[in-house]
Write a protein that holds these residues in place. Structure first.
Motif, PDB file in Angstrom:
ATOM      1  N   PHE A 154      50.365  29.072  40.308  1.00 11.30           N
ATOM      2  CA  PHE A 154      50.114  30.428  40.796  1.00 11.30           C
ATOM      3  C   PHE A 154      50.507  31.470  39.747  1.00 11.30           C
ATOM      4  N   GLY A 155      51.665  31.262  39.127  1.00 11.87           N
ATOM      5  CA  GLY A 155      52.085  32.194  38.084  1.00 11.87           C
ATOM      6  C   GLY A 155      51.126  32.200  36.912  1.00 11.87           C
ATOM      7  N   LEU A 156      50.616  31.011  36.546  1.00  8.14           N
ATOM      8  CA  LEU A 156      49.661  30.931  35.445  1.00  8.14           C
ATOM      9  C   LEU A 156      48.362  31.642  35.796  1.00  8.14           C
ATOM     10  N   LEU A 157      47.913  31.480  37.047  1.00  7.21           N
ATOM     11  CA  LEU A 157      46.681  32.143  37.474  1.00  7.21           C
ATOM     12  C   LEU A 157      46.825  33.658  37.407  1.00  7.21           C
ATOM     13  N   VAL A 158      47.920  34.175  37.924  1.00  9.98           N
ATOM     14  CA  VAL A 158      48.138  35.626  37.898  1.00  9.98           C
ATOM     15  C   VAL A 158      48.225  36.122  36.457  1.00  9.98           C
ATOM     16  N   LEU A 159      48.936  35.370  35.615  1.00  6.99           N
ATOM     17  CA  LEU A 159      49.062  35.770  34.212  1.00  6.99           C
ATOM     18  C   LEU A 159      47.705  35.825  33.529  1.00  6.99           C
ATOM     19  N   LEU A 160      46.875  34.805  33.744  1.00  8.61           N
ATOM     20  CA  LEU A 160      45.564  34.766  33.090  1.00  8.61           C
ATOM     21  C   LEU A 160      44.627  35.831  33.650  1.00  8.61           C
ATOM     22  N   VAL A 161      44.762  36.164  34.922  1.00  9.27           N
ATOM     23  CA  VAL A 161      43.962  37.256  35.474  1.00  9.27           C
ATOM     24  C   VAL A 161      44.323  38.567  34.787  1.00  9.27           C
ATOM     25  N   LEU A 162      45.617  38.765  34.540  1.00 12.47           N
ATOM     26  CA  LEU A 162      46.038  39.978  33.846  1.00 12.47           C
ATOM     27  C   LEU A 162      45.564  39.977  32.389  1.00 12.47           C
ATOM     28  N   VAL A 177      40.601  42.055  35.384  1.00 11.13           N
ATOM     29  CA  VAL A 177      40.180  41.832  36.770  1.00 11.13           C
ATOM     30  C   VAL A 177      38.685  41.539  36.880  1.00 11.13           C
ATOM     31  N   LEU A 178      37.918  41.884  35.857  1.00 11.48           N
ATOM     32  CA  LEU A 178      36.482  41.595  35.890  1.00 11.48           C
ATOM     33  C   LEU A 178      36.170  40.159  35.494  1.00 11.48           C
ATOM     34  N   HIS A 179      37.167  39.431  35.057  1.00 10.74           N
ATOM     35  CA  HIS A 179      36.953  38.049  34.614  1.00 10.74           C
ATOM     36  C   HIS A 179      37.880  37.083  35.363  1.00 10.74           C
ATOM     37  N   LYS A 180      38.062  37.351  36.649  1.00  9.80           N
ATOM     38  CA  LYS A 180      38.922  36.475  37.452  1.00  9.80           C
ATOM     39  C   LYS A 180      38.374  35.052  37.585  1.00  9.80           C
ATOM     40  N   TYR A 192      44.118  34.127  46.613  1.00 12.12           N
ATOM     41  CA  TYR A 192      45.065  35.220  46.376  1.00 12.12           C
ATOM     42  C   TYR A 192      44.499  36.273  45.431  1.00 12.12           C
ATOM     43  N   VAL A 193      43.537  35.873  44.596  1.00 11.46           N
ATOM     44  CA  VAL A 193      42.915  36.834  43.675  1.00 11.46           C
ATOM     45  C   VAL A 193      41.459  37.078  44.067  1.00 11.46           C
ATOM     46  N   ASN A 194      41.179  36.908  45.363  1.00  7.50           N
ATOM     47  CA  ASN A 194      39.868  37.230  45.947  1.00  7.50           C
ATOM     48  C   ASN A 194      38.713  36.426  45.359  1.00  7.50           C
ATOM     49  N   LEU A 195      38.956  35.135  45.128  1.00  5.91           N
ATOM     50  CA  LEU A 195      37.898  34.257  44.629  1.00  5.91           C
ATOM     51  C   LEU A 195      37.362  33.320  45.700  1.00  5.91           C
ATOM     52  N   GLY A 196      37.813  33.501  46.936  1.00  5.92           N
ATOM     53  CA  GLY A 196      37.300  32.686  48.027  1.00  5.92           C
ATOM     54  C   GLY A 196      37.913  31.299  48.056  1.00  5.92           C
ATOM     55  N   LEU A 241      38.660  27.602  50.370  1.00  6.80           N
ATOM     56  CA  LEU A 241      39.235  27.295  51.673  1.00  6.80           C
ATOM     57  C   LEU A 241      40.651  27.837  51.831  1.00  6.80           C
ATOM     58  N   GLY A 242      41.206  28.396  50.777  1.00  6.36           N
ATOM     59  CA  GLY A 242      42.499  29.053  50.905  1.00  6.36           C
ATOM     60  C   GLY A 242      42.395  30.399  51.608  1.00  6.36           C
ATOM     61  N   LEU A 243      41.184  30.957  51.710  1.00  8.73           N
ATOM     62  CA  LEU A 243      41.015  32.283  52.310  1.00  8.73           C
ATOM     63  C   LEU A 243      41.456  32.315  53.774  1.00  8.73           C
ATOM     64  N   PRO A 244      40.992  31.389  54.635  1.00  8.91           N
ATOM     65  CA  PRO A 244      41.490  31.433  56.021  1.00  8.91           C
ATOM     66  C   PRO A 244      42.980  31.147  56.125  1.00  8.91           C
ATOM     67  N   ILE A 245      43.524  30.390  55.194  1.00  8.05           N
ATOM     68  CA  ILE A 245      44.963  30.119  55.222  1.00  8.05           C
ATOM     69  C   ILE A 245      45.744  31.390  54.924  1.00  8.05           C
ATOM     70  N   ILE A 246      45.327  32.109  53.893  1.00  7.90           N
ATOM     71  CA  ILE A 246      46.048  33.315  53.476  1.00  7.90           C
ATOM     72  C   ILE A 246      45.859  34.447  54.490  1.00  7.90           C
ATOM     73  N   THR A 247      44.608  34.667  54.915  1.00  2.81           N
ATOM     74  CA  THR A 247      44.372  35.733  55.896  1.00  2.81           C
ATOM     75  C   THR A 247      44.991  35.385  57.240  1.00  2.81           C
TER      76      THR A 247
END
Length: 243
Positions: free
Chosen positions: A75-83, A87-90, A168-172, A174-180
């Motif tokens: 998760f930390g790696l994903l957030v770091l790479l998104v930054l 945000v246009l290249h998530k 968590y970074v709005n990429l859809g 099956l984690g979406l129903p879990i998070i929402t």
């Protein structure tokens, strides 16, 4: 029991299968962010692992790199790479994250498959005049495939479970129903999403288990103790008519 029945009612609700966030759409997103990174990781890790296994060089470095990659928090790696990517290249950031996660198991399976081969088989092939390239493709790759597919199984299971964080970074996915569901305290949706992820992982694992069984060589299934080598026809002729 009420939560479990609520989860199945949620899964059976037609409203969950319509719209832009329909469950079948999220399922395809989950598969996309699983299969694409694993394919990219295989293109990187498998040739490298075969080179290490064939030459015996670089194993310690590969083990160190694979261990370091496994220790990275996804998760930390994903957030770091998104930054870093922006945000246009998530999607690209997510693919790179999951590629890094997939590489260690594939790399280990590739070189471990070669290391598990009885060296007498390789020596026999070399004594018969086979080139190093022929030894690689006709001996080592076929005999090393079961462990490689085992590494692929491990890699796919790790990635398909971790892809849930893409939501968590709005990429859809099956984690979406879990998070929402967690944010809205709709725990039947959380459990329903978790059930779908578990079922998808079990299906993929079963398919890869069948593939692993299909590529197993007779000598490997017999306990890695039986050496099967092809004898030239002249050997049998000599044995029949000595002298």
């Amino acid at each position: 029991m009420n939560l479990l029945s609520g989860a199945f009612d949620w899964l059976a609700d037609p409203a969950q299968w319509t719209g832009p966030n329909a469950l079948h759409v999220l399922l395809w997103q989950q598969l996309f962010y699983t299969l694409v990174p694993v394919a990219v990781a295989a293109a990187i890790a498998v040739p490298l692992g075969w080179a290490i296994g064939h030459t015996g060089r670089g194993r310690d470095a590969a083990v160190a790199v694979a261990g370091a990659a496994r220790a990275l928090p996804s998760f930390g790696l994903l957030v770091l790479l998104v930054l870093v990517f922006g945000v246009l290249h998530k999607p690209e950031a997510a693919v790179v994250t999951f590629v890094i996660l997939a590489i260690p198991s594939l790399l280990a399976g590739a070189y471990a498959g070669f290391e598990a081969i009885d060296r007498r088989v390789v020596d026999a092939a070399r004594a018969m005049g086979m080139t190093e390239w022929q030894i690689l493709w006709r001996v080592e790759v076929p005999l090393g495939l079961p462990l490689l597919v085992g590494g692929l199984r491990s890699s796919v299971l790790q990635v398909v479970a971790t892809v849930t964080i893409a939501a968590y970074v709005n990429l859809g996915g099956l984690g979406l129903p879990i998070i929402t569901g967690l944010s809205l305290r709709r725990y039947e949706a959380v459990l329903g999403g978790a059930i779908l992820v578990a079922v998808l992982a079990l299906v993929l694992d079963a398919l890869l288990a069948l593939a692993q069984r299909a590529v197993e060589q007779r000598g490997v299934r017999a306990g890695r103790g039986e050496i099967v080598t092809a004898r030239p026809e002249t050997d049998s002729a000599t044995a029949t008519h000595p002298g």
